[in-house]
Motif scaffolding. Sequence first.
Motif, short mmCIF file in Angstrom:
data_model
loop_
_atom_site.label_atom_id
_atom_site.label_comp_id
_atom_site.label_asym_id
_atom_site.label_seq_id
_atom_site.Cartn_x
_atom_site.Cartn_y
_atom_site.Cartn_z
N ARG A 181 0.92 -1.10 -0.09
CA ARG A 181 0.22 -0.19 -0.05
C ARG A 181 0.90 1.22 0.32
O ARG A 181 0.85 2.49 -0.77
CB ARG A 181 -0.77 -0.21 1.17
CG ARG A 181 -1.54 1.53 1.23
CD ARG A 181 -1.86 2.13 2.84
NE ARG A 181 -2.71 2.64 2.63
CZ ARG A 181 -2.13 4.03 2.73
NH1 ARG A 181 -0.82 4.62 2.58
NH2 ARG A 181 -3.46 5.14 2.86
N GLU B 142 -7.71 -5.35 -6.75
CA GLU B 142 -8.00 -5.49 -5.72
C GLU B 142 -6.32 -5.95 -5.15
O GLU B 142 -5.83 -7.18 -5.62
CB GLU B 142 -8.97 -6.41 -5.97
CG GLU B 142 -9.39 -7.09 -4.22
CD GLU B 142 -10.94 -7.53 -4.82
OE1 GLU B 142 -10.77 -8.66 -3.41
OE2 GLU B 142 -11.69 -7.65 -5.05
N GLU C 80 -4.32 6.27 -7.53
CA GLU C 80 -5.71 6.41 -6.99
C GLU C 80 -6.02 5.18 -6.68
O GLU C 80 -6.53 3.96 -6.80
CB GLU C 80 -6.50 6.89 -7.64
CG GLU C 80 -8.10 7.56 -7.54
CD GLU C 80 -9.09 7.96 -8.46
OE1 GLU C 80 -9.96 8.25 -8.25
OE2 GLU C 80 -9.19 7.56 -9.63
N LEU C 81 -6.11 5.47 -5.07
CA LEU C 81 -6.94 4.88 -4.08
C LEU C 81 -8.36 4.02 -4.62
O LEU C 81 -9.41 5.76 -4.44
CB LEU C 81 -7.08 4.56 -2.64
CG LEU C 81 -5.02 4.32 -2.70
CD1 LEU C 81 -5.40 4.35 -0.95
CD2 LEU C 81 -4.26 3.10 -2.51
N LEU D 96 -7.00 -3.88 -0.47
CA LEU D 96 -6.97 -2.68 -0.14
C LEU D 96 -7.58 -2.87 -2.11
O LEU D 96 -6.71 -3.65 -3.23
CB LEU D 96 -5.42 -3.15 -0.48
CG LEU D 96 -4.93 -1.04 -1.63
CD1 LEU D 96 -5.65 0.12 -1.39
CD2 LEU D 96 -3.32 -1.52 -1.29
N ARG D 97 -8.12 -1.76 -2.53
CA ARG D 97 -8.90 -2.03 -4.11
C ARG D 97 -7.59 -0.23 -4.69
O ARG D 97 -8.17 0.52 -4.20
CB ARG D 97 -10.21 -1.66 -4.32
CG ARG D 97 -10.31 -3.10 -3.63
CD ARG D 97 -11.86 -3.28 -4.60
NE ARG D 97 -12.54 -4.71 -4.03
CZ ARG D 97 -12.32 -4.87 -2.34
NH1 ARG D 97 -12.76 -4.52 -1.61
NH2 ARG D 97 -13.03 -5.92 -2.20
N PHE D 98 -6.90 -0.18 -6.03
CA PHE D 98 -6.71 0.92 -6.59
C PHE D 98 -7.04 0.94 -8.23
O PHE D 98 -7.70 -0.17 -8.57
CB PHE D 98 -4.98 1.41 -5.90
CG PHE D 98 -4.29 0.78 -6.58
CD1 PHE D 98 -3.86 1.03 -7.79
CD2 PHE D 98 -3.89 -1.09 -5.66
CE1 PHE D 98 -2.18 -0.73 -8.15
CE2 PHE D 98 -2.35 -1.57 -6.29
CZ PHE D 98 -2.31 -1.58 -7.50
N ILE E 253 2.06 1.95 -3.36
CA ILE E 253 0.80 1.76 -4.48
C ILE E 253 0.93 3.96 -4.53
O ILE E 253 0.52 4.49 -4.92
CB ILE E 253 0.55 1.13 -3.93
CG1 ILE E 253 0.05 -0.11 -4.44
CG2 ILE E 253 -1.44 2.03 -4.67
CD1 ILE E 253 0.62 -0.50 -5.97
N VAL E 254 0.77 3.63 -2.85
CA VAL E 254 0.64 5.79 -2.65
C VAL E 254 1.53 6.29 -3.43
O VAL E 254 1.40 7.26 -3.81
CB VAL E 254 -0.41 5.62 -1.36
CG1 VAL E 254 -0.41 7.15 -0.62
CG2 VAL E 254 -1.48 5.47 -0.69
N HIS F 10 -10.72 1.92 -2.62
CA HIS F 10 -10.68 2.09 -0.97
C HIS F 10 -9.08 1.79 -0.09
O HIS F 10 -8.58 1.20 -0.76
CB HIS F 10 -11.68 1.60 -0.33
CG HIS F 10 -11.76 0.29 -0.81
ND1 HIS F 10 -10.63 -0.48 0.39
CD2 HIS F 10 -12.10 -0.65 -1.83
CE1 HIS F 10 -10.46 -1.97 0.13
NE2 HIS F 10 -11.92 -1.46 -0.96
N ASP F 11 -8.98 2.53 1.12
CA ASP F 11 -7.84 2.34 1.73
C ASP F 11 -7.98 0.68 2.06
O ASP F 11 -8.55 -0.15 1.82
CB ASP F 11 -7.27 3.22 3.00
CG ASP F 11 -5.77 3.20 3.25
OD1 ASP F 11 -5.05 2.41 3.20
OD2 ASP F 11 -5.60 4.24 3.80
#
Length: 154
Positions: free
Chosen positions: A80, A115, A89-90, A104-106, A83-84, A92-93
């Motif tokens: 995560r 996912e 773009e997430l 986590l999904r982005f 990725i950030v 959701h966290d």
Amino acid sequence: MGFKSTILVVEDIARSRMLYEDILKCKVEADFGLYNVGFEGGLALYRKSFFTELIHQIDNASKTHNVVIYFEFKDIYSLRDRIVADGFELLHDIKEQPWGQSVLRFYDYDQHIVEVGEDMETTLVNMYRSGMSAAAIAVKTGYPEDHIKTLLGV
């Protein structure tokens, strides 16, 4: 023969390849340069302009939220952070799913949903370490209690 592969149509093979190969650790099985690349397990990337030629259409509009590519990692918290840091773009966290797995999904570069779930073995072990019995874990996750006991060595 049946299902062979999932193909994602992407704008930039090199950029998308960085995500799937370097960050999500997919191993290349077939490399056709700037046109397409195939990974072990059946995921493939096609360059959008190449795919448009194949289907003889000028525009193949993107549709979001209709495909999800799923991965599992033991440590999704470090993933995560990467990725950030890389600016994805997430959707959701990290959050816990009803069966106890952290997910986590982005969005990838082309707005496909990626996912990433905590490896289920890690989830099962963490549940046991938190004080849950094998029976309670089986009820929450849907995994057979015998499988959980074998995994945990209890």
